[in-house]
Design an enzyme around this catalytic site. Structure first.
Site, PDB file in Angstrom:
ATOM      1  N   HIS A 221      46.454  33.090  45.392  1.00 46.35           N
ATOM      2  CA  HIS A 221      47.217  34.166  44.745  1.00 46.35           C
ATOM      3  C   HIS A 221      46.545  35.801  45.427  1.00 46.35           C
ATOM      4  O   HIS A 221      45.270  35.811  44.790  1.00 46.35           O
ATOM      5  CB  HIS A 221      47.005  34.074  43.270  1.00 46.35           C
ATOM      6  CG  HIS A 221      47.780  34.986  42.436  1.00 46.35           C
ATOM      7  ND1 HIS A 221      48.691  36.130  43.026  1.00 46.35           N
ATOM      8  CD2 HIS A 221      48.367  35.244  41.088  1.00 46.35           C
ATOM      9  CE1 HIS A 221      49.318  36.780  42.280  1.00 46.35           C
ATOM     10  NE2 HIS A 221      49.178  36.039  40.977  1.00 46.35           N
TER      11      HIS A 221
ATOM     12  N   PRO B 112      54.925  30.023  39.891  1.00 47.13           N
ATOM     13  CA  PRO B 112      53.728  30.075  39.050  1.00 47.13           C
ATOM     14  C   PRO B 112      53.987  30.902  37.769  1.00 47.13           C
ATOM     15  O   PRO B 112      54.567  31.895  37.953  1.00 47.13           O
ATOM     16  CB  PRO B 112      52.435  30.639  39.822  1.00 47.13           C
ATOM     17  CG  PRO B 112      52.923  30.813  41.546  1.00 47.13           C
ATOM     18  CD  PRO B 112      54.581  30.773  41.394  1.00 47.13           C
TER      19      PRO B 112
ATOM     20  N   ALA C 220      48.490  38.426  45.246  1.00 46.02           N
ATOM     21  CA  ALA C 220      49.201  39.559  44.916  1.00 46.02           C
ATOM     22  C   ALA C 220      49.059  40.082  43.461  1.00 46.02           C
ATOM     23  O   ALA C 220      48.074  39.923  42.812  1.00 46.02           O
ATOM     24  CB  ALA C 220      50.510  38.770  44.904  1.00 46.02           C
ATOM     25  N   HIS C 221      49.990  41.124  43.175  1.00 46.27           N
ATOM     26  CA  HIS C 221      50.247  41.669  41.833  1.00 46.27           C
ATOM     27  C   HIS C 221      48.689  42.505  41.001  1.00 46.27           C
ATOM     28  O   HIS C 221      48.778  42.237  40.033  1.00 46.27           O
ATOM     29  CB  HIS C 221      50.589  40.559  40.781  1.00 46.27           C
ATOM     30  CG  HIS C 221      51.650  39.884  41.154  1.00 46.27           C
ATOM     31  ND1 HIS C 221      52.372  38.643  40.788  1.00 46.27           N
ATOM     32  CD2 HIS C 221      52.793  40.470  42.108  1.00 46.27           C
ATOM     33  CE1 HIS C 221      53.671  38.560  41.391  1.00 46.27           C
ATOM     34  NE2 HIS C 221      53.886  39.536  42.427  1.00 46.27           N
TER      35      HIS C 221
ATOM     36  N   TYR D  10      45.515  41.433  41.375  1.00 42.21           N
ATOM     37  CA  TYR D  10      44.562  40.816  41.216  1.00 42.21           C
ATOM     38  C   TYR D  10      43.300  41.011  42.298  1.00 42.21           C
ATOM     39  O   TYR D  10      43.695  41.793  43.019  1.00 42.21           O
ATOM     40  CB  TYR D  10      44.672  39.567  40.988  1.00 42.21           C
ATOM     41  CG  TYR D  10      45.626  39.213  39.740  1.00 42.21           C
ATOM     42  CD1 TYR D  10      45.453  39.669  38.214  1.00 42.21           C
ATOM     43  CD2 TYR D  10      47.240  38.661  39.810  1.00 42.21           C
ATOM     44  CE1 TYR D  10      46.156  39.568  37.166  1.00 42.21           C
ATOM     45  CE2 TYR D  10      47.979  38.662  38.636  1.00 42.21           C
ATOM     46  CZ  TYR D  10      47.571  39.026  37.340  1.00 42.21           C
ATOM     47  OH  TYR D  10      48.434  38.962  36.592  1.00 42.21           O
TER      48      TYR D  10
END
Length: 394
Positions: free
Chosen positions: A192, A46, A194-195, A197
């Protein structure tokens, strides 16, 4: 520059369909992932590009994905906003309405026409949003009331801690997005998680300070993630569902006091879901960074916990040889590559033929703009042809 039509045409030789690569036989070998039979293991990861004005995927997006499609190859879209409170960046395509699903269908049709597969990533940015993207300019939402780290809000501004009814509503928005993904023609969805968020904010102890059933113990902090998965799986079979996690990455102010315990619990519980794949990201965040030696990656702790039929995708600083090594040593089944696909629409062919990669060291063209430096990157063959054109025809 190449015309749009010439850019989409693949080389007649898609060599991974007919031959064995002498240096990367596993990277260019077929594998069944969910309902898909992939012809090779290079996956387009992505990539937020902010090229969808009005938050609706368009013809330019469709061309971008078609240029990077290969027969039997898998692409994952940029994060697609799936919630009223989930946006945090301009011109990001969403998947909340039938109009937005119709916009995305242009991309799925284009990729399928090229013989490829495409998953949509469902994304809620949580506290990485700003007031300007929220309904009625309200505070961005998160697991708890924690510091905002983006935007022009006054110093000390906090997120809004989601109430239980608001959490339940967002879970329902993920379910709606999964249904719209079917309508848009996607081969599956990647959630999503991860990261830093929203889902990651619920998982991690630094951002989840709750004392109700969504906070405290690891089981409680993981509840939001698994409620989302349960909701999505009411619409889609597990073969069409995937998840992205970053257990080795303290991303954007989000970390956990015991990540091994947290993500070991999550991954072991995921095994019962039999998802298509689990994408794990290396702690690499930058342009053309090779990352730490992958054989020493802290992700190895988690890779061994994943059980069949779920496949493991590793992303972050991988190229052909390091990807082949990860496959050879059994650390992965798939290799995600992100930024190399931005400037190399024919990345898979370049990797096969040992052709040089086009590199950009500037982020300016990555986020926002129009077709320039989005769909006008030439393939290697187009670049070579241009070198040999008579100057009078340029």
């Amino acid at each position: 520059m190449p015309s749009p039509s010439s850019s989409v045409v693949s080389e007649t030789l898609e060599p991974f369909l007919v031959g064995t690569h002498p240096k990367a036989p596993l990277l260019f070998s077929p594998i069944k992932v969910g309902n898909m039979l992939l012809s090779h293991r290079v996956v387009m990861a992505p990539l937020t590009r902010s090229r969808s004005p009005g938050d609706v995927a368009n013809d330019v997006n469709a061309l971008h994905y078609a240029q990077r499609a290969t027969r039997g190859g898998l692409l994952i879209t940029e994060g697609s906003t799936c919630s009223d409170t989930g946006a945090g960046y301009a011109a990001v395509p969403a998947l909340m309405t039938r109009e937005q699903a119709a916009g995305w269908k242009k991309s799925t049709d284009a990729v399928h026409a090229a013989g490829g597969y495409i998953f949509v990533q469902l994304w809620h940015v949580g506290r990485m949003s700003t007031h300007e993207f929220q309904p009625n300019k309200r505070a961005p939402v998160s697991a708890s009331e924690i510091d905002l780290i983006r935007g022009k809000a006054p110093p000390g501004s906090k997120t809004h801690a989601l109430t239980v009814p608001e959490i339940e509503y967002i879970v329902g928005e993920y379910k709606r997005a999964a249904a719209l993904a079917l309508e848009a023609g996607f081969d599956g969805v990647e959630i999503h998680g991860a990261h830093g968020y929203l889902i990651d904010e619920f998982l991690c102890s630094s951002s989840n300070l709750r004392t109700d059933r969504y906070g405290g113990s690891i089981e409680n902090r993981a509840r939001f993630l698994f409620e989302i998965l349960d909701a999505v799986l009411q619409v889609l079979p597990p073969q069409m569902v995937a998840l992205r996690l970053s257990p080795a990455f303290d991303a954007q102010g989000t970390s956990d006091k015991d990540p091994v315990a947290l993500f070991s619990y999550v991954i072991k519980r995921l095994n019962g879901y039999k998802l298509a794949y689990l994408q794990l990201t290396e702690p690499v965040w930058g342009n053309w960074q090779p990352g730490p030696p992958h054989a020493q990656s802290s992700l190895n702790t988690y890779v061994s916990l994943v059980e069949a039929p779920t496949k493991v995708m590793l992303t972050g600083g991988y190229f052909r040889d390091s990807g082949e090594e990860a496959l050879r040593t059994g650390r992965a089944h798939l290799i995600g590559m992100g930024r190399p696909f931005i400037t190399n629409p024919d990345l898979v062919q370049r990797l096969w033929y040992d052709r040089p990669l086009e590199k950009s060291t500037s982020f300016k063209s990555f986020y926002g703009g129009d077709a320039k430096q989005y769909t006008d990157w030439p393939t290697w063959l187009e670049s070579e042809a241009k070198k040999n054109w008579p100057k009078s025809k340029l």
